[in-house]
Write a protein that holds these residues in place. Structure first.
Motif, PDB file in Angstrom:
ATOM      1  N   THR A 251     -10.833 -27.910  32.654  1.00 18.94           N
ATOM      2  CA  THR A 251     -11.745 -28.859  32.033  1.00 18.94           C
ATOM      3  C   THR A 251     -13.025 -29.050  32.847  1.00 18.94           C
ATOM      4  OG1 THR A 251     -10.580 -30.693  33.122  1.00 18.94           O
ATOM      5  CG2 THR A 251      -9.895 -30.139  30.893  1.00 18.94           C
TER       6      THR A 251
ATOM      7  N   THR B 213     -21.541 -19.779  27.408  1.00 20.42           N
ATOM      8  CA  THR B 213     -21.470 -21.146  26.886  1.00 20.42           C
ATOM      9  C   THR B 213     -20.256 -21.322  25.985  1.00 20.42           C
ATOM     10  OG1 THR B 213     -23.878 -21.399  26.978  1.00 20.42           O
ATOM     11  CG2 THR B 213     -22.680 -22.888  25.513  1.00 20.42           C
ATOM     12  N   HIS B 214     -20.067 -20.371  25.084  1.00 18.16           N
ATOM     13  CA  HIS B 214     -18.921 -20.469  24.168  1.00 18.16           C
ATOM     14  C   HIS B 214     -17.599 -20.388  24.924  1.00 18.16           C
ATOM     15  CE1 HIS B 214     -16.090 -19.776  20.947  1.00 18.16           C
ATOM     16  NE2 HIS B 214     -15.727 -18.651  21.550  1.00 18.16           N
TER      17      HIS B 214
ATOM     18  N   ILE C 255     -16.840 -27.462  32.149  1.00 17.84           N
ATOM     19  CA  ILE C 255     -17.898 -28.057  31.327  1.00 17.84           C
ATOM     20  C   ILE C 255     -19.020 -28.603  32.202  1.00 17.84           C
ATOM     21  CG2 ILE C 255     -18.413 -29.897  29.666  1.00 17.84           C
ATOM     22  CD1 ILE C 255     -15.555 -29.687  28.676  1.00 17.84           C
ATOM     23  N   VAL C 256     -18.674 -29.081  33.399  1.00 20.30           N
ATOM     24  CA  VAL C 256     -19.663 -29.787  34.223  1.00 20.30           C
ATOM     25  C   VAL C 256     -19.941 -29.124  35.572  1.00 20.30           C
ATOM     26  CG1 VAL C 256     -19.187 -32.021  33.166  1.00 20.30           C
ATOM     27  CG2 VAL C 256     -17.835 -31.302  35.131  1.00 20.30           C
TER      28      VAL C 256
ATOM     29  N   ALA D 146     -12.512 -24.764  28.041  1.00 15.64           N
ATOM     30  CA  ALA D 146     -12.332 -26.054  28.718  1.00 15.64           C
ATOM     31  C   ALA D 146     -11.842 -27.113  27.736  1.00 15.64           C
ATOM     32  CB  ALA D 146     -13.646 -26.499  29.358  1.00 15.64           C
ATOM     33  N   GLY D 147     -12.401 -27.110  26.526  1.00 13.11           N
ATOM     34  CA  GLY D 147     -11.957 -28.060  25.513  1.00 13.11           C
ATOM     35  C   GLY D 147     -10.511 -27.844  25.110  1.00 13.11           C
TER      36      GLY D 147
ATOM     37  N   LEU E 297     -16.740 -20.781  28.159  1.00 12.32           N
ATOM     38  CA  LEU E 297     -16.424 -21.845  29.104  1.00 12.32           C
ATOM     39  C   LEU E 297     -16.186 -23.184  28.414  1.00 12.32           C
ATOM     40  CD1 LEU E 297     -18.911 -21.038  32.019  1.00 12.32           C
ATOM     41  CD2 LEU E 297     -16.459 -20.593  31.929  1.00 12.32           C
ATOM     42  N   SER E 298     -17.088 -23.551  27.509  1.00 12.60           N
ATOM     43  CA  SER E 298     -16.946 -24.868  26.874  1.00 12.60           C
ATOM     44  C   SER E 298     -15.737 -24.919  25.951  1.00 12.60           C
ATOM     45  CB  SER E 298     -18.217 -25.229  26.103  1.00 12.60           C
ATOM     46  OG  SER E 298     -18.469 -24.302  25.061  1.00 12.60           O
ATOM     47  N   THR E 299     -15.506 -23.849  25.199  1.00 14.83           N
ATOM     48  CA  THR E 299     -14.372 -23.864  24.269  1.00 14.83           C
ATOM     49  C   THR E 299     -13.050 -23.776  25.021  1.00 14.83           C
ATOM     50  OG1 THR E 299     -15.776 -22.764  22.616  1.00 14.83           O
ATOM     51  CG2 THR E 299     -13.411 -22.815  22.189  1.00 14.83           C
TER      52      THR E 299
END
Length: 233
Positions: free
Chosen positions: A115, A157-158, A118-119, A164-165, A160-162
């Motif tokens: 998670t 972006t896709h 994202i940051v 992580a989500g 890592l963010s997905t």
């Protein structure tokens, strides 16, 4: 009068407890093991110290902050994902799929770390190697330098963010199957007001988080193929 045995045992009882010797590698290894424990949604320095058999403050002798610790843990996960990329460099599509699939798998297995993607930016060898693989793949696809960078950014972006989500969802709902449904259940909506939701409800209910993750990866690959074809035509 104290016996020799009693004296010896007394000496042992007064001996100081043996302290665990820590280094960055042992801390990271313990952190990954802790993150892989079912039900662990966050990494606590206190819990990590307990697992290592050391005072939690000792961890800060090797990492300046909790953020730096999480960066090291995240970068180690990324290194594991990079290691899963075994396809030949000419097979750029397979290399992208392997990196993306491994990223989702490692994040899902260690949600308390995944998670953080994202940051956090790690600037470590794992992150740098993953960036190199993606830039290399899109260069191999025949894209111009500008399009290489755009497609890398879109994929990163896709992925890592997905991922992580998804890992966050796995941490919050540990009882979900893997892959998990995109919706927790059918969408409850009045078909007279929302006829399309009613028409597609069963299809929506069949979607899984992994389906959508890979659909996004394939969309980036297809975009690279179309862009390269236009440039060569």
């Amino acid at each position: 009068m104290t016996t020799a045995a009693g004296s010896a045992s007394g000496d042992v009882s007064r001996a100081p407890a043996r302290r665990t010797r820590l280094d960055r590698d042992s801390i990271v290894a313990a952190g990954l093991e802790l993150a892989a424990t079912a039900g662990t949604a966050t990494i606590s320095v206190r819990e990590l110290g307990t697992k290592l058999g050391a005072d939690p403050t000792a961890i800060y002798r090797h990492f300046r902050s909790k953020e730096q610790l999480m960066q090291a843990l995240l970068d180690e996960l990324t290194l594991r994902s990079v290691a899963a990329v075994t396809a030949d460099k000419a097979d750029w599509r397979a290399r992208i799929r392997q990196l993306a699939t491994a990223t989702l798998a490692t994040f899902s297995a260690h949600p308390a770390i995944g998670t953080e993607a994202i940051v956090l930016t790690t600037h470590g060898p794992g992150e740098l190697a993953a960036i190199e693989i993606m830039l290399e793949a899109f260069t191999e696809a025949g894209l111009s330098s500008d399009d290489v960078v755009r497609h890398y950014a879109l994929l990163a972006t896709h992925a890592l963010s997905t991922a992580a989500g998804i890992s966050r969802g796995r941490a919050e709902h540990g009882d979900h199957p893997e892959p998990a449904p995109w919706f927790d259940g059918p969408i409850l909506a009045d078909p007279r007001r929302y006829p399309l939701i009613a028409a597609y409800n069963s299809e929506l209910a069949e979607l899984t988080d992994r389906d959508l993750f890979m659909l996004g990866v394939e969309a980036v690959i297809q975009s690279a193929e179309r862009t390269a074809a236009r440039a060569s035509g």
